[in-house]
Design a protein around this motif. Sequence first.
Motif, PDB file in Angstrom:
ATOM      1  N   THR B  31       0.855  -1.185   0.000  1.00 20.66           N
ATOM      2  CA  THR B  31       0.000   0.000   0.000  1.00 20.66           C
ATOM      3  C   THR B  31       0.889   1.232   0.000  1.00 20.66           C
ATOM      4  O   THR B  31       1.922   1.255   0.691  1.00 20.66           O
ATOM      5  CB  THR B  31      -0.894   0.029   1.265  1.00 20.66           C
ATOM      6  OG1 THR B  31      -1.739  -1.117   1.269  1.00 20.66           O
ATOM      7  CG2 THR B  31      -1.748   1.286   1.303  1.00 20.66           C
ATOM      8  N   LEU B  33       0.503   5.492   0.422  1.00 21.39           N
ATOM      9  CA  LEU B  33      -0.391   6.576   0.813  1.00 21.39           C
ATOM     10  C   LEU B  33       0.317   7.903   0.607  1.00 21.39           C
ATOM     11  O   LEU B  33       1.539   8.001   0.783  1.00 21.39           O
ATOM     12  CB  LEU B  33      -0.774   6.436   2.299  1.00 21.39           C
ATOM     13  CG  LEU B  33      -1.389   5.093   2.708  1.00 21.39           C
ATOM     14  CD1 LEU B  33      -1.481   5.001   4.222  1.00 21.39           C
ATOM     15  CD2 LEU B  33      -2.767   4.927   2.094  1.00 21.39           C
ATOM     16  N   TYR B  50      -3.580   0.768  -3.606  1.00 21.31           N
ATOM     17  CA  TYR B  50      -3.544  -0.574  -3.046  1.00 21.31           C
ATOM     18  C   TYR B  50      -3.050  -1.648  -4.009  1.00 21.31           C
ATOM     19  O   TYR B  50      -2.913  -2.813  -3.619  1.00 21.31           O
ATOM     20  CB  TYR B  50      -4.936  -0.960  -2.551  1.00 21.31           C
ATOM     21  CG  TYR B  50      -5.487  -0.024  -1.509  1.00 21.31           C
ATOM     22  CD1 TYR B  50      -6.497   0.882  -1.820  1.00 21.31           C
ATOM     23  CD2 TYR B  50      -4.984  -0.026  -0.204  1.00 21.31           C
ATOM     24  CE1 TYR B  50      -6.988   1.751  -0.861  1.00 21.31           C
ATOM     25  CE2 TYR B  50      -5.480   0.842   0.752  1.00 21.31           C
ATOM     26  CZ  TYR B  50      -6.478   1.728   0.424  1.00 21.31           C
ATOM     27  OH  TYR B  50      -6.972   2.598   1.363  1.00 21.31           O
ATOM     28  N   VAL B  92       3.040   0.752   3.375  1.00 26.17           N
ATOM     29  CA  VAL B  92       2.715  -0.356   4.274  1.00 26.17           C
ATOM     30  C   VAL B  92       3.109  -1.645   3.583  1.00 26.17           C
ATOM     31  O   VAL B  92       2.731  -1.881   2.445  1.00 26.17           O
ATOM     32  CB  VAL B  92       1.209  -0.401   4.591  1.00 26.17           C
ATOM     33  CG1 VAL B  92       0.908  -1.520   5.583  1.00 26.17           C
ATOM     34  CG2 VAL B  92       0.729   0.929   5.132  1.00 26.17           C
TER      35      VAL B  92
END
Lengths: 114, 111
Positions: B31, B33, B50, B92
């Motif tokens: 992921t 962001l 994602y 992530v």
Amino acid sequence: DTAVSQTPKYLVTQMGNDKSIKCEQNLGHDTMYWYKQDSKKFLKIMFSYNNKELIINETVPNRFSPKSPDKAHLNLHINSLELGDSAVYFCASSEGFGGTDTQYFGPGTRLTVL
Amino acid sequence: GQQLNQNPQSMFIQEGEDVSMNCTSSSIFNTWLWYKQDPGEGPVLLIALYKAGELTSNGRLTAQFGITRKDSFLNISASIPSDVGIYFCAGVKDSNYQLIWGAGTKLIIKP
């Protein structure tokens, strides 16, 4: 309505003092965080609580002690303040603990240690 | 701890110009962001990615999840004064892992 609030906004204190910063979120989230942002603007995670339990405890001096009286509050107490503690401290919250959960940040507390 | 490499560190641009910034790592992320921090405020999520190759827009902002999964890009078209701030990437590796943050790109718009 403020989603994540912190008090105080500014804190100026002398070296050696003890101080607390309070954080409250009204989003119903399970997870709360404390970050430190230094003068170079780098965001460093300090602590994370999930349902009042400590989940993340990065390498932070023992002088820093978080306390979560309930899911909506995460306070940060700092003992024996040092010059290097001067920074902006951000509280944040997210619905769950997974890294993909959006984190909502408070406005920050600018701590200046003289 | 591990840090993402975010470039450039700062940008001075004219109003109306397009902006590009990126975030790279030697590790694979699941992921990506992008957050923006306005002066005197906390960061706010702009775009979440994602899937490798994913291209997502939010108004004049477009972000891409790199095919190698080791990088991400953010573009801002036709910049305006309110775009000023610090843009952070965060990655992530696994849904149970904490966010790993880049050092930020400070965007300054020349009057």
